[in-house]
Design a protein around this motif. Structure first.
Motif, PDB file in Angstrom:
ATOM      1  N   TRP A   2     -16.713 -17.466  52.271  1.00 27.11           N
ATOM      2  CA  TRP A   2     -17.746 -16.432  52.217  1.00 27.11           C
ATOM      3  C   TRP A   2     -18.513 -16.369  53.522  1.00 27.11           C
ATOM      4  O   TRP A   2     -18.783 -15.297  54.060  1.00 27.11           O
ATOM      5  N   THR A  42     -16.515 -14.897  56.294  1.00 26.25           N
ATOM      6  CA  THR A  42     -16.398 -13.457  56.150  1.00 26.25           C
ATOM      7  C   THR A  42     -17.656 -12.741  56.605  1.00 26.25           C
ATOM      8  O   THR A  42     -17.595 -11.768  57.338  1.00 26.25           O
ATOM      9  N   HIS A  43     -18.782 -13.223  56.150  1.00 25.61           N
ATOM     10  CA  HIS A  43     -19.995 -12.441  56.373  1.00 25.61           C
ATOM     11  C   HIS A  43     -20.710 -12.757  57.649  1.00 25.61           C
ATOM     12  O   HIS A  43     -21.442 -11.923  58.167  1.00 25.61           O
ATOM     13  N   PHE A  44     -20.572 -13.954  58.154  1.00 23.93           N
ATOM     14  CA  PHE A  44     -21.325 -14.292  59.353  1.00 23.93           C
ATOM     15  C   PHE A  44     -20.466 -14.408  60.593  1.00 23.93           C
ATOM     16  O   PHE A  44     -20.962 -14.366  61.691  1.00 23.93           O
ATOM     17  N   MET A  95     -28.962 -21.879  52.333  1.00 23.97           N
ATOM     18  CA  MET A  95     -28.195 -20.809  51.698  1.00 23.97           C
ATOM     19  C   MET A  95     -27.226 -21.426  50.709  1.00 23.97           C
ATOM     20  O   MET A  95     -26.382 -22.221  51.071  1.00 23.97           O
ATOM     21  N   ILE A  96     -27.377 -21.033  49.456  1.00 24.11           N
ATOM     22  CA  ILE A  96     -26.490 -21.578  48.439  1.00 24.11           C
ATOM     23  C   ILE A  96     -25.505 -20.502  48.051  1.00 24.11           C
ATOM     24  O   ILE A  96     -25.894 -19.433  47.589  1.00 24.11           O
ATOM     25  N   VAL A  97     -24.233 -20.783  48.251  1.00 23.91           N
ATOM     26  CA  VAL A  97     -23.213 -19.785  47.994  1.00 23.91           C
ATOM     27  C   VAL A  97     -22.538 -20.119  46.678  1.00 23.91           C
ATOM     28  O   VAL A  97     -22.015 -21.209  46.500  1.00 23.91           O
ATOM     29  N   LYS A  98     -22.583 -19.167  45.754  1.00 27.05           N
ATOM     30  CA  LYS A  98     -21.952 -19.440  44.477  1.00 27.05           C
ATOM     31  C   LYS A  98     -20.740 -18.570  44.309  1.00 27.05           C
ATOM     32  O   LYS A  98     -20.662 -17.478  44.853  1.00 27.05           O
ATOM     33  N   GLN A 128     -18.963 -15.858  42.609  1.00 25.26           N
ATOM     34  CA  GLN A 128     -19.482 -14.773  41.795  1.00 25.26           C
ATOM     35  C   GLN A 128     -18.710 -14.699  40.497  1.00 25.26           C
ATOM     36  O   GLN A 128     -17.509 -14.889  40.474  1.00 25.26           O
TER      37      GLN A 128
END
Lengths: 192, 160
Positions: free
Chosen positions: B23, B26-28, B149-152, B154
């Motif tokens: 994630w 992808t986003h950063f 930042m906690i990435v879960k 989805q």
């Protein structure tokens, strides 16, 4: 926690988010951000921090539409009765109206400050005002808007205070289904 | 601004961590030129003593085996991370394996590298499991000196 009172949600100046089909490359960069705001300095600091660190670098003209920010302010519901020591006393309608108006003004002030901050950095944002318990509302809003990332400030409470006062950021970190960014207030030694 | 912000990403061998890595990349670190963050990937290698407690007879041999196993896991995690990063052509990454309990390792790493963001995955435990098993993400949220930042993962969205 049941919220049976009616919720008012009004979107701000920018209108609803546009759902256009995107190519995979664009979709990769597009992040829908939800920023939770209240009156505290912590949440304004969080907003600024998020804008500076996440959006500052890729300011490319063709990717203007790429990142959407939604600013959410949740108003706690005003209880229309007062508990003095004795029996329950219902507040007069005039008082209720006055308080509601004050709350609405408060919310508008917060969101306009936040919008101003976004505008300074040339970032488009839309606003949302919700009523109810902040924890639940923020999580619900994140689900409904399909947010990619929630940004929330943290008051930096210690363990005991957090147990008594509750922590919205803690609750959201555990219960929401998308990534959460918790921004802490700057420490005394601000190193870059 | 040449000064890159530092992002520390915590990895263990679980799927959740690798989802988080994915994630974040992808986003950063997506596409073009946007490498505004320097990524440091940290794997915390627990010490065998903490895993086993103080064993009975023959524990020294077992200790050695457990240590070897932990080392192997650490290597696997790092090499998998390297694969993921290079497949996304993200090259400015530093990999570290640090001994100790994940919670302390991560908070110390934040200080050591002057990170501006600490990113980690979350097992998504409920309140009870979290109380019993402990939650690294919970601890880091409260004790790290930087934004967390906690990435879960989805949940599958029910699209209309």
């Amino acid at each position: 926690m049941e919220t049976t009172t009616a919720e008012t949600s009004s979107t701000g100046a920018e209108g609803a988010a546009a759902h256009q089909p995107l190519t995979t490359a664009e979709e990769k960069r597009k992040m829908k951000l939800l920023v939770a705001m209240d009156e505290s300095d912590g949440s304004f600091y969080a907003l600024k921090w998020a804008l500076d660190h996440i959006f500052c670098y890729p300011i490319q003209p063709d990717l203007e539409e790429s990142n959407m920010i939604t600013l959410v302010h949740v108003q706690p519901i005003y209880q229309p009765f007062i508990y003095p020591a004795g029996p329950v006393v219902y507040a007069a309608p005039a008082v209720i109206d006055a308080v509601k108006q004050a709350q609405a003004q408060n919310a508008a002030a917060i969101l306009s400050r936040a919008l101003h901050i976004c505008k300074e950095r040339k970032i488009k944002a839309e606003t949302l005002i919700l009523e109810g318990d902040p924890k639940d509302r923020i999580c619900q809003a994140a689900e409904q808007l399909h947010a990619d990332l929630i940004v929330i400030g943290s008051r930096g409470l210690g363990t005991i205070k957090r147990a008594f006062l509750g922590s919205v950021s803690s609750y959201c970190a555990h219960h929401v289904h998308c990534p959460v960014l918790i921004v802490k207030p700057p420490s005394k030694e601000a190193h870059k | 601004m040449e000064d890159k912000q530092v992002m520390v990403l915590a990895l263990d061998e679980s799927d959740h961590s690798f989802y988080a890595l994915d994630w974040i990349l992808t986003h950063f670190f997506g596409s073009s030129s946007n490498n505004s963050f320097k990524l440091i990937i940290i794997h915390a290698k627990t010490s065998p003593v903490s895993v086993m407690g103080f064993g009975g007879p023959g524990s020294t041999d077992v200790l050695h085996l457990v240590e070897t196993d932990l080392k192997k896991t650490a290597e696997k995690v790092i090499s998998k991370a390297k694969d993921v990063c290079s497949s996304r052509s993200v090259t400015d990454v530093q990999y570290e394996v640090i001994d100790g309990d994940a919670r302390n390792v991560l908070c110390d790493a934040v200080e050591q590298f002057h990170a501006s963001i600490l990113a980690l995955g979350s097992h998504g435990y409920g309140a009870f499991k979290r109380a019993v098993l402990g939650s690294v993400s919970d601890y880091c949220c409260h004790h790290a000196r930087c934004s967390v930042m906690i990435v879960k993962k989805q949940k599958p969205k029910q699209k209309p």
